[in-house]
Design a protein around this motif. Structure first.
Motif: not given
Length: 106
Positions: A21-29
């Motif tokens: 979830a954290i990795g996905g948030w970083i990627f989308t940002t």
């Protein structure tokens, strides 16, 4: 099954899901920043950089300087076109050849 055994099974799965979830948030940002979309705060409102009056004045001055430089570049291009026309003009070349013939050769 004991509570401790259940925690030993669920804890790694929860950790992996949290990291994804954290990795996905970083990627989308990163994708938003790369493509020019506004960033959002935790309430979903767009976060824009704050601008001061000094920064806005600087932007106006840079815009005015940009317009002046564009106008100057346009006049330089016009002058260059006139010079190119003079140099490539057949009459100009012919007058140089005549002047070369008039000079005494040594």
């Amino acid at each position: 099954m004991d509570n401790m055994d259940l925690i030993k099974v669920i804890a790694p799965i929860a950790t992996i899901l949290g990291m994804l979830a954290i990795g996905g948030w970083i990627f989308t940002t990163w994708l938003r920043v790369k493509n020019g979309y506004p960033l959002e705060n935790s309430w979903g409102k767009a976060v824009y950089p704050r601008t001061s009056d000094e920064a806005m004045e600087r932007v106006k001055l840079i815009g005015q300087e940009n317009a002046q430089l564009r106008a100057e570049l346009g006049s330089v291009k016009d002058r260059l076109a006139v010079i190119e026309r003079i140099v490539t003009d057949e009459g100009h070349r012919l007058s140089h050849e005549i002047e070369a013939l008039r000079r005494p050769s040594n």
